[in-house]
Design a protein around this motif. Sequence first.
Motif, PDB file in Angstrom:
ATOM      1  N   LYS A 109       0.846  -1.190   0.000  1.00  0.00           N
ATOM      2  CA  LYS A 109       0.000   0.000   0.000  1.00  0.00           C
ATOM      3  C   LYS A 109       0.884   1.244   0.000  1.00  0.00           C
ATOM      4  O   LYS A 109       1.816   1.339   0.810  1.00  0.00           O
ATOM      5  N   TYR A 110       0.593   2.151  -0.900  1.00  0.00           N
ATOM      6  CA  TYR A 110       1.320   3.416  -0.993  1.00  0.00           C
ATOM      7  C   TYR A 110       0.350   4.539  -0.629  1.00  0.00           C
ATOM      8  O   TYR A 110      -0.699   4.702  -1.269  1.00  0.00           O
ATOM      9  N   ASN A 111       0.726   5.293   0.393  1.00  0.00           N
ATOM     10  CA  ASN A 111      -0.150   6.349   0.905  1.00  0.00           C
ATOM     11  C   ASN A 111       0.283   7.693   0.328  1.00  0.00           C
ATOM     12  O   ASN A 111       0.911   8.505   1.006  1.00  0.00           O
ATOM     13  N   PHE A 112      -0.049   7.928  -0.934  1.00  0.00           N
ATOM     14  CA  PHE A 112       0.377   9.149  -1.620  1.00  0.00           C
ATOM     15  C   PHE A 112      -0.543  10.316  -1.264  1.00  0.00           C
ATOM     16  O   PHE A 112      -1.764  10.176  -1.218  1.00  0.00           O
ATOM     17  N   THR A 113       0.063  11.477  -1.020  1.00  0.00           N
ATOM     18  CA  THR A 113      -0.660  12.701  -0.678  1.00  0.00           C
ATOM     19  C   THR A 113      -0.229  13.822  -1.631  1.00  0.00           C
ATOM     20  O   THR A 113       0.769  13.675  -2.343  1.00  0.00           O
ATOM     21  N   PRO A 114      -0.943  14.956  -1.647  1.00  0.00           N
ATOM     22  CA  PRO A 114      -0.516  16.066  -2.518  1.00  0.00           C
ATOM     23  C   PRO A 114       0.917  16.510  -2.253  1.00  0.00           C
ATOM     24  O   PRO A 114       1.633  16.898  -3.183  1.00  0.00           O
ATOM     25  N   GLU A 115       1.349  16.421  -0.994  1.00  0.00           N
ATOM     26  CA  GLU A 115       2.703  16.869  -0.646  1.00  0.00           C
ATOM     27  C   GLU A 115       3.779  15.910  -1.140  1.00  0.00           C
ATOM     28  O   GLU A 115       4.959  16.282  -1.228  1.00  0.00           O
ATOM     29  N   THR A 116       3.414  14.674  -1.456  1.00  0.00           N
ATOM     30  CA  THR A 116       4.428  13.678  -1.830  1.00  0.00           C
ATOM     31  C   THR A 116       4.527  13.453  -3.339  1.00  0.00           C
ATOM     32  O   THR A 116       5.347  12.647  -3.780  1.00  0.00           O
ATOM     33  N   VAL A 117       3.705  14.141  -4.119  1.00  0.00           N
ATOM     34  CA  VAL A 117       3.775  13.978  -5.574  1.00  0.00           C
ATOM     35  C   VAL A 117       5.172  14.354  -6.068  1.00  0.00           C
ATOM     36  O   VAL A 117       5.719  15.398  -5.711  1.00  0.00           O
ATOM     37  N   GLY A 118       5.757  13.460  -6.854  1.00  0.00           N
ATOM     38  CA  GLY A 118       7.111  13.673  -7.354  1.00  0.00           C
ATOM     39  C   GLY A 118       8.184  13.009  -6.521  1.00  0.00           C
ATOM     40  O   GLY A 118       9.350  12.957  -6.926  1.00  0.00           O
ATOM     41  N   SER A 119       7.799  12.469  -5.357  1.00  0.00           N
ATOM     42  CA  SER A 119       8.779  11.822  -4.490  1.00  0.00           C
ATOM     43  C   SER A 119       8.762  10.312  -4.708  1.00  0.00           C
ATOM     44  O   SER A 119       7.965   9.781  -5.476  1.00  0.00           O
ATOM     45  N   SER A 120       9.646   9.623  -4.015  1.00  0.00           N
ATOM     46  CA  SER A 120       9.798   8.183  -4.177  1.00  0.00           C
ATOM     47  C   SER A 120       8.854   7.422  -3.267  1.00  0.00           C
ATOM     48  O   SER A 120       8.727   7.737  -2.083  1.00  0.00           O
ATOM     49  N   GLY A 121       8.182   6.402  -3.832  1.00  0.00           N
ATOM     50  CA  GLY A 121       7.355   5.511  -3.024  1.00  0.00           C
ATOM     51  C   GLY A 121       8.163   4.344  -2.502  1.00  0.00           C
ATOM     52  O   GLY A 121       8.044   3.964  -1.349  1.00  0.00           O
ATOM     53  N   VAL A 122       8.990   3.752  -3.363  1.00  0.00           N
ATOM     54  CA  VAL A 122       9.938   2.698  -2.988  1.00  0.00           C
ATOM     55  C   VAL A 122      11.230   2.948  -3.744  1.00  0.00           C
ATOM     56  O   VAL A 122      11.228   3.242  -4.944  1.00  0.00           O
TER      57      VAL A 122
END
Length: 286
Positions: A141-154
């Motif tokens: 599960k990846y908990n993506f938020t507006p602040e994390t767009v463009g960052s690394s999930g893994v």
Amino acid sequence: MVAGSGIPVIDLQDFPAQSPELVKACEEWGCFRIVNHGNILPATLMSEMKRVVGSLLDLPPEIKRRNTDVIAGSGYMAPSQINPLYEALGLYDMASYQATIVRYAQAVHELIMDIGRKLAEGLGLAGVSFEGWPCQFRINKYNFTPETVGSSGVQIHTDSGFLTILQDDEGVGGLEVMDKSGTFVAVDPWPGTLLLNLGDMAAAWSNGRLCNVKHRVQCKEATTRLSIASFLLGPKEATVEPPPELVDSEHPQLYVPFTYEDYRKLRFSTKLQAGEALALVRTSNS
């Protein structure tokens, strides 16, 4: 056939005609999509499994933490400093859980064995079987938020095992694989299909012929992303060595014999997660 992203596509209902394409995909990309697998893993079971996965990952953290390691990295993985947007539940013995997971695990195991057999046959190897090799199952599960767009999930990594079957999110992208030039290529969602990729065991077992693909997950949009990964790991106790047909004077053995468990521990202890640990088990003449 290729997907829109350039990832090879293998039709499981078109064998042995697809055999050369399967080998080529494993050598050049180390990953491919499969279509027409419904006779083994139907779309209805895939959808049912995704609902189960969503329910499990929505459990309170204190419940998820009860899912402890059987082997290193097989239990609950909470968000960490390295991968703050990612959490996963790992199930080492896939056939020990509730009915849907059992049916899904059985279907995936049959599919992994079928593809492993087809790959071996494509390489000209007779009588090769991966039965008895343990499998691991992980729901992500990846908990993506507006602040994390463009960052690394893994972070960038290879899989330590032989073969991974991924049921990725039908609508949320983010997975990227590295091609031969070192460029990351986006793997676009394709509902109803499965993505397969090869890991470090495949590279060692094939004497370097097969590609252990590097991949990562990037946050593309502010939403939750779910995926289901099933791993064919390596021999439980026997050492990993290439079949004799893949070793000759022009292709000397690249790696010393080692067990999967020893290699897995080596990756964890050295923190070399993107295939670099294979260099530590190379033979002196390679």
